[in-house]
Design a protein around this motif. Sequence first.
Motif, short mmCIF file in Angstrom:
data_model
loop_
_atom_site.label_atom_id
_atom_site.label_comp_id
_atom_site.label_asym_id
_atom_site.label_seq_id
_atom_site.Cartn_x
_atom_site.Cartn_y
_atom_site.Cartn_z
N GLY A 202 5.31 4.97 31.06
CA GLY A 202 5.53 3.92 32.06
C GLY A 202 4.22 3.41 32.63
N MET A 203 3.29 4.33 32.89
CA MET A 203 1.98 3.92 33.41
C MET A 203 1.16 3.18 32.36
SD MET A 203 0.71 6.88 36.02
CE MET A 203 1.61 7.20 37.55
N LEU A 204 1.24 3.62 31.10
CA LEU A 204 0.53 2.92 30.03
C LEU A 204 1.11 1.53 29.81
CD1 LEU A 204 0.09 5.86 27.51
CD2 LEU A 204 -1.74 4.68 28.72
N MET A 205 2.41 1.40 29.93
CA MET A 205 3.03 0.07 29.83
C MET A 205 2.52 -0.85 30.94
SD MET A 205 6.87 1.39 28.88
CE MET A 205 7.72 -0.17 29.18
N GLU B 122 4.12 -4.20 25.26
CA GLU B 122 3.46 -4.69 26.47
C GLU B 122 2.05 -5.19 26.16
OE1 GLU B 122 4.75 -5.21 29.28
OE2 GLU B 122 6.51 -3.91 29.44
N ALA B 123 1.40 -4.57 25.17
CA ALA B 123 0.05 -4.99 24.78
C ALA B 123 0.07 -6.16 23.80
CB ALA B 123 -0.70 -3.81 24.15
N GLU B 124 1.27 -6.63 23.47
CA GLU B 124 1.47 -7.75 22.54
C GLU B 124 0.91 -7.42 21.15
OE1 GLU B 124 0.15 -11.41 24.30
OE2 GLU B 124 1.46 -11.19 26.05
N VAL B 125 1.17 -6.19 20.74
CA VAL B 125 0.80 -5.73 19.40
C VAL B 125 2.09 -5.40 18.65
CG1 VAL B 125 -0.30 -3.88 18.07
CG2 VAL B 125 -1.42 -4.79 20.12
N ASP C 251 -8.66 -4.35 42.05
CA ASP C 251 -9.63 -4.68 41.01
C ASP C 251 -9.52 -3.75 39.81
OD1 ASP C 251 -11.12 -6.80 42.44
OD2 ASP C 251 -11.56 -5.17 43.82
N GLY C 252 -9.00 -2.56 40.01
CA GLY C 252 -8.81 -1.58 38.95
C GLY C 252 -7.84 -0.52 39.41
N ILE C 253 -7.41 0.33 38.50
CA ILE C 253 -6.45 1.38 38.85
C ILE C 253 -6.79 2.68 38.13
CG2 ILE C 253 -4.41 0.08 39.58
CD1 ILE C 253 -3.46 0.02 36.70
N VAL C 254 -6.55 3.79 38.83
CA VAL C 254 -6.54 5.11 38.22
C VAL C 254 -5.09 5.58 38.23
CG1 VAL C 254 -7.34 7.49 38.33
CG2 VAL C 254 -8.87 5.64 39.03
N LEU D 111 -0.52 -5.39 32.98
CA LEU D 111 -1.40 -5.94 34.01
C LEU D 111 -2.76 -6.33 33.45
CD1 LEU D 111 -0.50 -3.35 36.75
CD2 LEU D 111 -0.04 -5.81 36.90
N ASN D 112 -3.25 -5.54 32.51
CA ASN D 112 -4.54 -5.78 31.85
C ASN D 112 -5.69 -5.92 32.85
OD1 ASN D 112 -5.87 -5.84 29.36
ND2 ASN D 112 -6.03 -8.08 29.41
N ILE D 113 -5.75 -4.97 33.79
CA ILE D 113 -6.92 -4.85 34.65
C ILE D 113 -7.56 -3.49 34.36
CG2 ILE D 113 -5.86 -6.29 36.44
CD1 ILE D 113 -5.52 -3.71 38.12
N PRO D 114 -8.84 -3.30 34.67
CA PRO D 114 -9.50 -2.03 34.34
C PRO D 114 -8.68 -0.83 34.80
CG PRO D 114 -11.12 -3.61 35.11
CD PRO D 114 -9.79 -4.26 35.31
N ALA D 115 -8.49 0.12 33.88
CA ALA D 115 -7.60 1.25 34.16
C ALA D 115 -8.07 2.50 33.43
CB ALA D 115 -6.17 0.91 33.74
N VAL D 116 -7.93 3.64 34.09
CA VAL D 116 -8.18 4.95 33.49
C VAL D 116 -6.99 5.84 33.83
CG1 VAL D 116 -9.65 6.99 33.39
CG2 VAL D 116 -10.68 4.74 33.72
N VAL D 117 -6.53 6.60 32.87
CA VAL D 117 -5.45 7.56 33.09
C VAL D 117 -6.04 8.96 33.18
CG1 VAL D 117 -3.33 8.57 32.16
CG2 VAL D 117 -3.79 6.12 31.85
N VAL D 118 -5.61 9.73 34.19
CA VAL D 118 -5.95 11.15 34.24
C VAL D 118 -4.68 11.91 34.60
CG1 VAL D 118 -6.85 10.96 36.61
CG2 VAL D 118 -7.40 12.97 35.22
N SER D 119 -4.16 12.69 33.67
CA SER D 119 -2.89 13.37 33.89
C SER D 119 -3.10 14.67 34.66
CB SER D 119 -2.21 13.68 32.55
OG SER D 119 -2.88 14.75 31.89
N GLY D 120 -1.98 15.32 35.00
CA GLY D 120 -2.04 16.59 35.72
C GLY D 120 -2.29 17.79 34.84
N GLY D 121 -2.14 17.63 33.51
CA GLY D 121 -2.45 18.72 32.58
C GLY D 121 -1.28 19.64 32.29
N PRO D 122 -1.38 20.39 31.18
CA PRO D 122 -0.27 21.24 30.75
C PRO D 122 -0.18 22.55 31.52
CG PRO D 122 -2.06 21.34 29.16
CD PRO D 122 -2.44 20.30 30.17
N MET D 123 1.02 23.06 31.60
CA MET D 123 1.32 24.38 32.17
C MET D 123 0.82 25.46 31.21
SD MET D 123 5.18 25.80 33.10
CE MET D 123 5.58 24.42 34.17
#
Length: 554
Positions: free
Chosen positions: A125-128, A280-283, A111-114, A133-145
Amino acid sequence: MRSKSVKEGVEKAPHRSLLKALGLTDEEMRRPFIGIVNAYNEIVPGHKHLKEVAEAAKRGVMMAGGVPFEFPTIAVCDGIAMNHVGMKYSLASREIVADSIEIMVKAHGFDGIVLIPNCDKVVPGMLMAAARLNIPAVVVSGGPMLTGRVNGKKVDVSTVFEAVGAVKAGKMTEEELHQLEEHACPGCGSCAGMFTANSMNCMTEALGLALSGNGTIPAVYAERLRLAKESGMKVMELVEKQILPRDIMNEEGIRNALVVDMALGCSSNTVLHLTAIAHEAEVAVDLDQINALSDATPNLCRLSPAGSHYMEDLYEAGGVLAVMNELDKKDLLHREVLTVSGKTVGELVKGHLVRRKDVIRPIDDPYSPTGGIAILKGNLAPEGAVVKKSAVDEAMMQHQGKARVFNEENEASAAILNGQINHGDVIVIRYEGPKGGPGMQEMLTPTSALAGMGLDKSVALITDGRFSGATRGASIGHVSPEAYEGGPIGLVEEGDQIEIDIPNKKLNVLVSNEVLKERQRNWKPMVKQQKGYLGKYKGLVSSGAEGAICRSKE
């Protein structure tokens, strides 16, 4: 709920039986199913801690009433893959990341993805995948060194790459190089400068598909885990309200990201990735639009490799939202664009003030009145080429020099390290494009060698390949069409004069059209036979000017 397709109705009793083999209860069957896409592995320093981030995201999902299911995708460390055959696989891995997520989501009815990435090609790649897919999604990265310290000075992995050239030039001892090697990368996270990984994590925040702090909270801070929990909770809200990625990554949202890109002085690779995400977003996004946005956007930050500041400094200065707040003062953002926070961009940036003006310049006192990236065109790059102009020394903004031609990156690197390149030369590396490489290699080794040897202020490098975000100097990549496709870069001969004019966005080989046409008649491409995945990729990938996207042969 999309998960109804795998769990509701009499005919889905076998499916429920299999889900119960996982330990699921009937109560959990009634809740939304959330995919937790984790790029964790034990070889990439930026990803070694992602188990903790994923666990925090799963807790957030459960706290908000969802059922999380973790699954993996691949990740390549560009630093480890650099200057050998592994780098041919880096950009190509972006497609595997996107495709594998599509497969898992479609096959299992989430139903959604993190999405939990960190390094260079995994983030786009994940943003693509999210846009596709165009289902509810939130990105949370691992952060900078965090940066390392040597003799009281901040250092990072790019310092080590440049030190190799310094050793070869007799400017540094091997003992000093070893000290850098020991201390430049002190722990987990994406490499500490505004390189491609951190550029794309900042772009994800600017796009509105990640919560505030995603781009800059250091990997080792507990704040990163709290952000992951909040992201897990937030995806449940997006599922309930059916707020979808394309509601956020629309034309105005992608334009906002490009504007922030110019202000931050991000990696030249963002041009490839944002173009592919837009596809991928058709923009529709093209290189001329990017130039127009760069012309209208002041460059407010100069982080490594363009300057002496790092991601930890940007974090202390207020992060991406502080930069966006400065841009908003000149009405440079579309304020009405929605974000995964539930707020619009205008609502989100309000009150986020700059805390360190040495890191984020005021909008009225920028480093440059125009953005950090420029698109060059001319008879050498009819479809365009990309340069991170914020990392180019003023002396090299306009340059004319003799072409030194190489058909592979390793040949050029050897010539540089063996002292065969002279002040004023223009190094041309070709047959390293998306098809010709194949894989469009990054070229941090030759560019960092030039910098380490003190040649970056007098020698330019032009390629149909691309550069690491850690590259500085007059490094012009993505030259399109590439040599393998018959582009003019394949017609350049040793000794030709090449003209670089970054302020006027020109890139030309000073040879008449008649001579170029004669050379074209006698030209044959250099073919590198490839089997396996690179062979498949070569057959599908498009021009760097189009974001090196893969097109089906339908």
